[in-house]
Design an enzyme around this catalytic site. Structure first.
Site, mmCIF file in Angstrom:
data_model
loop_
_atom_site.group_PDB
_atom_site.id
_atom_site.type_symbol
_atom_site.label_atom_id
_atom_site.label_comp_id
_atom_site.label_asym_id
_atom_site.label_seq_id
_atom_site.Cartn_x
_atom_site.Cartn_y
_atom_site.Cartn_z
ATOM 1 N N GLY A 70 94.666 -6.475 103.891
ATOM 2 C CA GLY A 70 94.699 -6.061 102.483
ATOM 3 C C GLY A 70 94.170 -4.636 102.355
ATOM 4 O O GLY A 70 93.583 -4.249 101.354
ATOM 5 N N GLY A 99 94.906 -2.195 99.271
ATOM 6 C CA GLY A 99 94.479 -2.601 97.922
ATOM 7 C C GLY A 99 93.317 -1.765 97.421
ATOM 8 O O GLY A 99 92.841 -0.859 98.103
ATOM 9 N N GLN A 100 92.839 -2.099 96.186
ATOM 10 C CA GLN A 100 91.804 -1.277 95.536
ATOM 11 C C GLN A 100 90.542 -1.178 96.393
ATOM 12 O O GLN A 100 90.013 -0.084 96.603
ATOM 13 C CB GLN A 100 91.432 -1.892 94.171
ATOM 14 N N ASP A 141 98.378 -4.629 105.965
ATOM 15 C CA ASP A 141 98.734 -5.130 104.629
ATOM 16 C C ASP A 141 100.183 -5.587 104.685
ATOM 17 O O ASP A 141 100.925 -5.206 105.599
ATOM 18 C CB ASP A 141 98.557 -3.997 103.576
ATOM 19 N N ARG A 170 102.018 -4.786 102.132
ATOM 20 C CA ARG A 170 102.629 -3.601 101.516
ATOM 21 C C ARG A 170 102.603 -2.456 102.517
ATOM 22 O O ARG A 170 101.926 -2.515 103.536
ATOM 23 C CB ARG A 170 101.821 -3.182 100.280
ATOM 24 N N ASP A 228 101.456 -10.180 107.432
ATOM 25 C CA ASP A 228 101.427 -11.187 106.359
ATOM 26 C C ASP A 228 100.352 -12.202 106.719
ATOM 27 O O ASP A 228 100.525 -12.990 107.653
ATOM 28 C CB ASP A 228 102.808 -11.867 106.258
ATOM 29 N N TYR A 271 92.027 -18.023 89.831
ATOM 30 C CA TYR A 271 91.339 -17.031 90.671
ATOM 31 C C TYR A 271 89.890 -17.468 90.901
ATOM 32 O O TYR A 271 89.422 -17.540 92.041
ATOM 33 C CB TYR A 271 91.392 -15.675 89.981
ATOM 34 N N LYS A 273 88.189 -18.730 94.388
ATOM 35 C CA LYS A 273 87.046 -17.986 94.955
ATOM 36 C C LYS A 273 85.851 -18.925 95.163
ATOM 37 O O LYS A 273 85.157 -18.861 96.177
ATOM 38 C CB LYS A 273 86.668 -16.809 94.064
HETATM 39 C C1 VAH Z 1 89.467 -9.329 88.063
HETATM 40 N N1 VAH Z 1 88.704 -7.239 89.042
HETATM 41 O O1 VAH Z 1 89.401 -8.776 86.977
HETATM 42 C C2 VAH Z 1 88.706 -8.694 89.221
HETATM 43 C C3 VAH Z 1 87.273 -9.149 89.283
HETATM 44 C C4 VAH Z 1 85.203 -9.797 88.035
HETATM 45 C C5 VAH Z 1 86.661 -9.512 87.948
HETATM 46 O O2 VAH Z 1 87.132 -10.186 90.203
HETATM 47 O O3 VAH Z 1 90.094 -10.345 88.249
#
Ligand code: VAH
Length: 312
Positions: free
Chosen positions: A10, A13-14, A36, A38, A54, A144, A148
């Protein structure tokens, strides 16, 4: 001393871009393999090896780990909160299977260290809003956040069961000028700088008083490297560490920007991301990270705003 060889998954990514560049400064360009799905981010070109990978293809990943003699793995690939709510099954599948692939290969190949980011998104509406502690009621309401939180327990399991040295940080919203964020609820805090400079105005997708935990990317990179370099005996949390940089609302960051761009104006048009933001804490208690490995942030809102505008 065994020569470390790091794989960053990754890397475009940011977080990946800046973490790859920081790791190359420490270990040497050739010792950090960026990967990545990408194509290679412009900022990485010419700074070291890059492979298209991948992370969902476990066999391919395993081959790369062996072929490249990898000794550490940083797994940054994930679908974030806002995008995840548009495609829950893909978010769960990518966020979980990528981690399980990495943990299993790391165990089998005796990888020295693994890093995997969690997020303050694990906290839900029943968690304390202010100074949210390391251990508390945690009932995430986004895919998400669910992925996590589940991932944190898998990291802890691989450490307890097989001694894998996997470490993790619950990042707040991250703000950077080098690489764009991807599909997060906190992305407004990056967009606002670009719009302020280009358009002198910004339509914010969160209400003006939506306080969220945030952090400037240099602090997030510093925290990650400090955690990974801390002696193993100092690490008391094998799920994921709370860390905190600052908390602010759209109204406050807009006022800070106006000190530099007086004509800047902000308007508020909350969308579906408001419900996500409302479910998260407003501030985080990171006393355990401060005690265990000496965490301390460098940037506050004023210093970050100045640095962002100077560099954009
Ligand atoms: C999001 N930038 O907005 C992430 C982050 C705390 C938020 O994990 O999903």
């Amino acid at each position: 001393m065994i020569k470390e060889k790091i794989l960053v998954i990754g890397a475009s990514g940011q977080i990946g871009v800046e973490l790859t560049l920081a790791l190359r400064k420490i270990y040497g360009n050739a010792s950090v393999v960026a990967s990545d799905l990408r194509e290679e981010n412009e900022l990485l070109k010419g700074t070291g090896p890059y492979v298209s990978l991948d992370v969902m293809n476990k066999e391919m990943l395993h081959v790369q780990v062996i072929r490249q003699n990898i000794t550490q793995i940083y797994l940054l690939a994930a679908i974030l909160s806002a995008t995840g709510e548009k495609n829950p099954n893909l978010a769960w599948s990518l966020n979980m299977q990528s981690l399980l692939n990495v943990l299993d290969i790391a165990k089998e190949e005796k990888i020295h260290k693994v890093y995997w980011p969690s997020s303050i998104a694990v906290f839900g509406p029943t968690s304390p809003k202010k100074d949210c502690p390391q251990q508390t009621v945690i009932e995430p309401i986004t895919v998400y956040g669910i992925s996590k939180y589940a991932g944190e327990f898998w990291c802890n399991y691989y450490h307890q069961r097989w001694g894998l040295d996997v470490r993790s940080i619950r990042y707040p919203g991250l703000i950077s000028y080098k690489s764009a964020p991807g599909g997060g609820t906190t992305d407004y805090a990056v967009e606002i700088f670009h719009e302020a400079l280009e358009e002198k105005k910004y339509d914010c997708f969160l209400q003006e008083d939506t306080y969220l935990p945030m952090m400037y990317m240099p602090d997030a990179i510093k925290a990650t490297l400090e955690l990974m370099e801390a002696p193993a005996e100092k690490i008391t949390i094998r799920t994921s560490y709370n860390i905190s940089g600052m908390s602010f609302s759209p109204k406050e960051i807009a006022a800070e920007i106006k000190k530099h761009i007086p004509e800047f104006i902000i308007s508020y048009k909350p969308d579906y991301r408001q419900q996500i933001a409302n479910s998260w804490p407003q501030s985080i208690d990171d006393s355990v990270a401060r005690k265990d490995w000496g965490w301390k942030e460098d940037f506050d809102l004023s210093a970050m705003t100045k640095d962002m505008l100077e560099n954009l």
